[in-house]
Design a protein around this motif. Sequence first.
Motif, PDB file in Angstrom:
ATOM      1  N   HIS A   1     -10.963  -3.175  -9.485  1.00  0.00           N
ATOM      2  CA  HIS A   1     -10.531  -3.294 -10.872  1.00  0.00           C
ATOM      3  C   HIS A   1     -11.742  -3.136 -11.801  1.00  0.00           C
ATOM      4  N   GLY A   2     -11.628  -2.250 -12.769  1.00  0.00           N
ATOM      5  CA  GLY A   2     -12.718  -1.988 -13.694  1.00  0.00           C
ATOM      6  C   GLY A   2     -13.861  -1.197 -13.097  1.00  0.00           C
ATOM      7  N   LYS A   3     -13.735  -0.786 -11.846  1.00  0.00           N
ATOM      8  CA  LYS A   3     -14.830  -0.087 -11.159  1.00  0.00           C
ATOM      9  C   LYS A   3     -14.387   1.252 -10.589  1.00  0.00           C
ATOM     10  N   LEU A   4     -13.219   1.722 -10.995  1.00  0.00           N
ATOM     11  CA  LEU A   4     -12.709   2.958 -10.405  1.00  0.00           C
ATOM     12  C   LEU A   4     -13.537   4.179 -10.805  1.00  0.00           C
ATOM     13  N   VAL A   5     -14.024   4.204 -12.027  1.00  0.00           N
ATOM     14  CA  VAL A   5     -14.851   5.345 -12.457  1.00  0.00           C
ATOM     15  C   VAL A   5     -16.168   5.383 -11.690  1.00  0.00           C
ATOM     16  N   PRO A   6     -16.913   4.262 -11.571  1.00  0.00           N
ATOM     17  CA  PRO A   6     -18.116   4.296 -10.730  1.00  0.00           C
ATOM     18  C   PRO A   6     -17.819   4.669  -9.274  1.00  0.00           C
ATOM     19  N   LEU A   7     -16.685   4.206  -8.754  1.00  0.00           N
ATOM     20  CA  LEU A   7     -16.309   4.579  -7.388  1.00  0.00           C
ATOM     21  C   LEU A   7     -16.107   6.089  -7.289  1.00  0.00           C
ATOM     22  N   ARG A   8     -15.362   6.644  -8.228  1.00  0.00           N
ATOM     23  CA  ARG A   8     -15.122   8.087  -8.214  1.00  0.00           C
ATOM     24  C   ARG A   8     -16.427   8.868  -8.290  1.00  0.00           C
ATOM     25  N   GLU A   9     -17.325   8.443  -9.160  1.00  0.00           N
ATOM     26  CA  GLU A   9     -18.577   9.167  -9.325  1.00  0.00           C
ATOM     27  C   GLU A   9     -19.474   9.046  -8.100  1.00  0.00           C
ATOM     28  N   ARG A  10     -19.422   7.886  -7.423  1.00  0.00           N
ATOM     29  CA  ARG A  10     -20.228   7.729  -6.196  1.00  0.00           C
ATOM     30  C   ARG A  10     -19.727   8.662  -5.100  1.00  0.00           C
ATOM     31  N   VAL A  11     -18.411   8.780  -4.986  1.00  0.00           N
ATOM     32  CA  VAL A  11     -17.856   9.700  -3.987  1.00  0.00           C
ATOM     33  C   VAL A  11     -18.198  11.135  -4.347  1.00  0.00           C
ATOM     34  N   LYS A  12     -18.115  11.484  -5.617  1.00  0.00           N
ATOM     35  CA  LYS A  12     -18.459  12.841  -6.032  1.00  0.00           C
ATOM     36  C   LYS A  12     -19.926  13.160  -5.753  1.00  0.00           C
TER      37      LYS A  12
ATOM     38  N   GLY B   1       0.816  -1.211   0.000  1.00  0.00           N
ATOM     39  CA  GLY B   1       0.000   0.000   0.000  1.00  0.00           C
ATOM     40  C   GLY B   1       0.848   1.259   0.000  1.00  0.00           C
ATOM     41  N   THR B   2       0.514   2.188  -0.880  1.00  0.00           N
ATOM     42  CA  THR B   2       1.188   3.481  -0.960  1.00  0.00           C
ATOM     43  C   THR B   2       0.161   4.556  -1.312  1.00  0.00           C
ATOM     44  N   MET B   3       0.607   5.803  -1.251  1.00  0.00           N
ATOM     45  CA  MET B   3      -0.295   6.910  -1.581  1.00  0.00           C
ATOM     46  C   MET B   3      -0.599   6.987  -3.068  1.00  0.00           C
ATOM     47  N   THR B   4       0.134   6.205  -3.906  1.00  0.00           N
ATOM     48  CA  THR B   4      -0.156   6.183  -5.330  1.00  0.00           C
ATOM     49  C   THR B   4      -1.055   5.013  -5.726  1.00  0.00           C
ATOM     50  N   ASN B   5      -1.548   4.256  -4.753  1.00  0.00           N
ATOM     51  CA  ASN B   5      -2.514   3.195  -5.015  1.00  0.00           C
ATOM     52  C   ASN B   5      -3.666   3.743  -5.861  1.00  0.00           C
ATOM     53  N   LYS B   6      -4.201   2.933  -6.765  1.00  0.00           N
ATOM     54  CA  LYS B   6      -5.211   3.416  -7.704  1.00  0.00           C
ATOM     55  C   LYS B   6      -6.496   3.863  -7.019  1.00  0.00           C
ATOM     56  N   VAL B   7      -6.892   3.174  -5.951  1.00  0.00           N
ATOM     57  CA  VAL B   7      -8.100   3.596  -5.236  1.00  0.00           C
ATOM     58  C   VAL B   7      -7.848   4.917  -4.522  1.00  0.00           C
ATOM     59  N   VAL B   8      -6.672   5.058  -3.904  1.00  0.00           N
ATOM     60  CA  VAL B   8      -6.322   6.313  -3.242  1.00  0.00           C
ATOM     61  C   VAL B   8      -6.265   7.447  -4.250  1.00  0.00           C
ATOM     62  N   SER B   9      -5.660   7.191  -5.414  1.00  0.00           N
ATOM     63  CA  SER B   9      -5.608   8.217  -6.464  1.00  0.00           C
ATOM     64  C   SER B   9      -7.004   8.576  -6.951  1.00  0.00           C
ATOM     65  N   THR B  10      -7.884   7.581  -7.031  1.00  0.00           N
ATOM     66  CA  THR B  10      -9.267   7.831  -7.431  1.00  0.00           C
ATOM     67  C   THR B  10      -9.985   8.707  -6.413  1.00  0.00           C
ATOM     68  N   LEU B  11      -9.759   8.448  -5.139  1.00  0.00           N
ATOM     69  CA  LEU B  11     -10.337   9.294  -4.095  1.00  0.00           C
ATOM     70  C   LEU B  11      -9.828  10.731  -4.226  1.00  0.00           C
ATOM     71  N   ALA B  12      -8.521  10.886  -4.428  1.00  0.00           N
ATOM     72  CA  ALA B  12      -7.964  12.229  -4.573  1.00  0.00           C
ATOM     73  C   ALA B  12      -8.606  12.958  -5.755  1.00  0.00           C
ATOM     74  N   LYS B  13      -8.808  12.252  -6.861  1.00  0.00           N
ATOM     75  CA  LYS B  13      -9.440  12.853  -8.034  1.00  0.00           C
ATOM     76  C   LYS B  13     -10.886  13.246  -7.751  1.00  0.00           C
ATOM     77  N   ALA B  14     -11.614  12.389  -7.023  1.00  0.00           N
ATOM     78  CA  ALA B  14     -12.999  12.715  -6.672  1.00  0.00           C
ATOM     79  C   ALA B  14     -13.057  13.995  -5.839  1.00  0.00           C
TER      80      ALA B  14
END
Length: 237
Positions: free
Chosen positions: A217-228, A69-82
């Motif tokens: 995996h394959g769900k990062l965009v829906p995750l980002r939009e749900r957080v937004k 785990g790091t701060m560049t993890n894809k889920v963490v990056s997705t949260l930052a983008k949201a």
Amino acid sequence: MDADAASGRRFRFTYTGPMPMIPFPDHTAELRLPGPAGRLQALLEWPSGDAGVDPPIALICHPHPPDGGTMTNKVVSTLAKAFTDSGFIALRFNFRGVGASDGAYDHGRGELADCLAVLQWIRQHRRQTPLALAGFSFGSWIALKAAEQAAPALMVSIAPPVGFRDFADVRHPACQWLAVQGEADEIVPAVGVLDWLHRQQPAPEIEAMPDTGHFFHGKLVPLRERVKTFLREHPLR
């Protein structure tokens, strides 16, 4: 939630180590923040467009260091983008012993102290700025534990590791709270996580995502939009 909790006036910490005055940048920048085990590598990202004078801040915690785990993890990056898409400053950091952060893994104790130290740095500069706390997996556990002292205005928990970490002393954050869990999580059993979430009083907003594994995996965009959507429905300005 009362106004004091949202503004940070009830902010208090157990970490009281020396805190050199590292400036709060007015642009996106990589930082080395003071922590109890040495410097902590961090990335602060400003929202694009007109962010206003004092945009809200989101602190995001990453997953389990021994498992990569790091701060560049894809889920963490997705949260930052949201968060930046929603007008927040997003701040993520590497726990001790990860990337360029000093120290060594400490089974959650030191990592909580790291989180509190970063929060203290934020409040040195932005005491009244509305704060959101977020985390993925191990990071969601750390963020929830830190919330009791940080009094955030919003909380976002992604795949909290119920059953893998001790949640006995985790208290319901006194703020609006979104929890997202993949129903096909191959690491954290969804049944246990959802049962724990539904037993919280009051229950958070719960998003159970079908056909979704632990790493989204394959769900990062829906995750980002749900957080937004959650951030749009609970504005901090």
